[in-house]
Design a protein around this motif. Structure first.
Motif, PDB file in Angstrom:
ATOM      1  N   SER A  60       0.916  -1.280  -0.134  1.00 45.61           N
ATOM      2  CA  SER A  60       0.197   0.088  -0.028  1.00 45.61           C
ATOM      3  C   SER A  60       0.884   1.139   0.137  1.00 45.61           C
ATOM      4  CB  SER A  60      -0.927   0.181   1.241  1.00 45.61           C
ATOM      5  OG  SER A  60      -1.818  -1.189   1.342  1.00 45.61           O
ATOM      6  N   PHE A  71      -4.469   7.235  -1.435  1.00 47.07           N
ATOM      7  CA  PHE A  71      -3.960   6.053  -0.926  1.00 47.07           C
ATOM      8  C   PHE A  71      -4.543   4.967  -1.652  1.00 47.07           C
ATOM      9  CE2 PHE A  71      -4.971   2.626   2.439  1.00 47.07           C
ATOM     10  CZ  PHE A  71      -3.354   2.475   2.663  1.00 47.07           C
ATOM     11  N   SER A  73      -4.457   0.858  -1.954  1.00 48.18           N
ATOM     12  CA  SER A  73      -4.267  -0.398  -0.970  1.00 48.18           C
ATOM     13  C   SER A  73      -4.587  -1.556  -2.001  1.00 48.18           C
ATOM     14  CB  SER A  73      -5.214  -0.138   0.096  1.00 48.18           C
ATOM     15  OG  SER A  73      -5.019  -1.245   0.965  1.00 48.18           O
TER      16      SER A  73
ATOM     17  N   THR B  30      -7.188   2.168   8.832  1.00 47.64           N
ATOM     18  CA  THR B  30      -6.215   1.621   8.025  1.00 47.64           C
ATOM     19  C   THR B  30      -4.940   2.365   8.101  1.00 47.64           C
ATOM     20  OG1 THR B  30      -8.067   1.013   6.375  1.00 47.64           O
ATOM     21  CG2 THR B  30      -5.773   0.810   5.432  1.00 47.64           C
ATOM     22  N   VAL B  31      -3.797   1.647   8.078  1.00 50.30           N
ATOM     23  CA  VAL B  31      -2.433   2.004   8.234  1.00 50.30           C
ATOM     24  C   VAL B  31      -2.254   2.812   6.893  1.00 50.30           C
ATOM     25  CG1 VAL B  31      -0.026   1.911   8.679  1.00 50.30           C
ATOM     26  CG2 VAL B  31      -1.633   0.588   9.991  1.00 50.30           C
ATOM     27  N   ILE B  32      -2.065   4.240   6.602  1.00 54.86           N
ATOM     28  CA  ILE B  32      -1.698   4.617   5.318  1.00 54.86           C
ATOM     29  C   ILE B  32      -0.064   5.087   5.289  1.00 54.86           C
ATOM     30  CG2 ILE B  32      -3.987   5.190   4.802  1.00 54.86           C
ATOM     31  CD1 ILE B  32      -3.578   8.041   5.564  1.00 54.86           C
ATOM     32  N   GLU B  33       0.251   5.409   6.249  1.00 53.13           N
ATOM     33  CA  GLU B  33       1.751   5.586   6.209  1.00 53.13           C
ATOM     34  C   GLU B  33       2.411   5.285   7.522  1.00 53.13           C
ATOM     35  OE1 GLU B  33       1.300   9.738   4.432  1.00 53.13           O
ATOM     36  OE2 GLU B  33       3.441   9.564   3.358  1.00 53.13           O
ATOM     37  N   ARG B  41       2.475  -2.489   8.540  1.00 51.46           N
ATOM     38  CA  ARG B  41       3.038  -1.828   7.459  1.00 51.46           C
ATOM     39  C   ARG B  41       1.755  -1.287   6.889  1.00 51.46           C
ATOM     40  NH1 ARG B  41       4.177  -5.362   2.420  1.00 51.46           N
ATOM     41  NH2 ARG B  41       2.169  -6.651   2.240  1.00 51.46           N
ATOM     42  N   PRO B  42       1.820  -0.235   5.956  1.00 55.73           N
ATOM     43  CA  PRO B  42       0.625   0.152   5.372  1.00 55.73           C
ATOM     44  C   PRO B  42      -0.243  -0.836   4.701  1.00 55.73           C
ATOM     45  CG  PRO B  42       2.578   1.501   4.637  1.00 55.73           C
ATOM     46  CD  PRO B  42       3.034   0.315   5.573  1.00 55.73           C
ATOM     47  N   GLY B  43      -1.521  -0.562   4.801  1.00 53.85           N
ATOM     48  CA  GLY B  43      -2.665  -1.646   4.212  1.00 53.85           C
ATOM     49  C   GLY B  43      -3.195  -2.384   5.406  1.00 53.85           C
ATOM     50  N   ARG B  45      -5.175  -3.540   8.646  1.00 52.65           N
ATOM     51  CA  ARG B  45      -6.399  -3.045   8.849  1.00 52.65           C
ATOM     52  C   ARG B  45      -7.089  -3.533  10.330  1.00 52.65           C
ATOM     53  NH1 ARG B  45      -6.474  -3.234   3.645  1.00 52.65           N
ATOM     54  NH2 ARG B  45      -7.495  -1.245   2.528  1.00 52.65           N
ATOM     55  N   LEU B 106      -6.266   6.185   8.668  1.00 49.69           N
ATOM     56  CA  LEU B 106      -7.390   6.475   8.161  1.00 49.69           C
ATOM     57  C   LEU B 106      -8.354   5.893   8.825  1.00 49.69           C
ATOM     58  CD1 LEU B 106      -9.313   7.918   5.907  1.00 49.69           C
ATOM     59  CD2 LEU B 106      -8.761   5.843   4.486  1.00 49.69           C
TER      60      LEU B 106
END
Lengths: 229, 113
Positions: A60, A71, A73, B30-33, B41-43, B45, B106
């Motif tokens: 992502s 963003f 994903s 959700t992890v975005i950064e 890691r990003p993505g 949830r 987010l």
């Protein structure tokens, strides 16, 4: 996120169709992009390319396209683990790998080994391994491990796996067994460079003794290979 | 048949779908950064329902409490938000990451439509 988008993502996951959720930050209306299909009209090509790249890297990311922050994903189909040999090690390995998110298939033409009782809920194919691998299609998100110790079963599977894009190919067996395996494959035309891909004796060296411990060492090596690239 | 890896207890999206089909209100975090060391890691949830139950993660358990609180507030005002956690966060959150990393999350509602 709209409920319709959410449910579509769930259907895509069930159908093993790669999808990228594209959200405008913060949390404004999202769109879904299909990275391995034709780009839809009305979507900036740079945004589509960024989504495809995120899906290929399985990561992502946040990107800016046309002054707008997005963003991206990706939700890819699960990685696959094809296990050749419905032997004792395959039992804990199939369960552990499923927990780690892999789609697992156990391949063994010997119906005495490949039973529902020994592998409850696991997908099994009772045919010759090279045929099974060819019909499943081994791609770059697939790991193959041979566990039978029997060259009649392991070698054809390895020959197919070595000609594929599999990200990991491992073979159970002692150093001595592996040396004779390499010699056999060499006589079948494989080069040292091609054979260097093989992980054998399989697994990280954690002094594993029981089938479950060996399964841990194999799964750990598969994950290490995946993540270190 | 469900493999262990897709069982709803381990899969935030599967759990979210179960809650939605039960008619519950659901938020997704959700992890975005991430910056520096950060456990997820990003993505990654976290699914949250209106009773405060949650499945998944956006950290190693350090900020989930605060994210759930914020998700419940969002179910009232319906406004998605982006939250920053970490040592130099601007929003003066009381919680942070023990690892010293930073993470941006987010939080959004799964809304009808």
């Amino acid at each position: 996120m709209k409920q319709s988008s959410f449910l579509q993502v769930q259907r895509d996951r069930a159908n093993k169709r790669a999808v990228v959720i594209v959200s405008q930050l913060p949390g404004a209306e999202e769109i879904l992009l299909y990275p391995h299909e034709q780009p839809p009209s009305g979507v900036h090509i740079d945004l589509f390319q960024a989504a495809r790249s995120a899906a290929l890297r399985d990561q992502s990311v946040t990107v800016e396209v046309g002054g707008i922050g997005y963003f991206l994903s990706p939700i890819n189909p699960p990685l696959r683990l094809l296990i050749v040999g419905a032997v004792h090690v395959a039992q804990p390995l199939s369960q552990m790998a499923a927990l780690a998110g892999f789609d697992v298939v156990v391949i063994d033409p010997r119906s005495a080994f490949s039973t529902e009782a020994r592998f409850p809920g696991v997908t099994r194919i009772e045919t010759w391994p090279d045929k099974a691998l060819a019909s499943l299609g081994v791609d770059r998100r697939t790991a193959v491990v041979t566990l039978t110790h029997d060259p009649k079963l392991d070698d054809p599977a390895l020959e197919t796996a070595l000609r594929s894009d599999a990200f990991y190919v491992g073979c159970l067996g002692s150093g001595k067994t592996h040396a004779s395996r390499l010699a056999r494959l060499k006589s079948r035309g494989f080069t040292d460079d091609q054979l260097a891909r093989l992980f054998g004796p399989v697994g990280l060296k954690i002094s594993a003794q029981t089938p479950a411990e060996i399964a841990v060492s194999i799964l750990a090596q598969i994950i290490e290979t995946l993540r270190r690239g | 048949m469900d493999t262990p890896g897709t069982a709803a207890s381990l899969d935030p999206l599967a759990q979210a779908e179960v809650w939605i089909r039960e008619g519950k209100q659901v938020a997704l975090a959700t992890v975005i950064e991430t910056w520096g060391s950060s456990p997820r890691r990003p993505g990654s949830r976290l699914a949250i329902n209106s009773s405060g139950a949650f499945v998944g993660s956006v950290s190693g358990g350090c900020i989930e409490g605060a994210v759930v609180t914020e998700a419940l507030a969002m179910m009232e005002d319906k406004r998605p938000r982006v939250l920053d956690f970490g040592v130099t966060n601007e929003m003066a959150w009381e919680v942070g990451l023990a690892c010293g990393g930073r993470v941006r999350v987010l939080v959004e509602l799964v809304e009808p439509g």
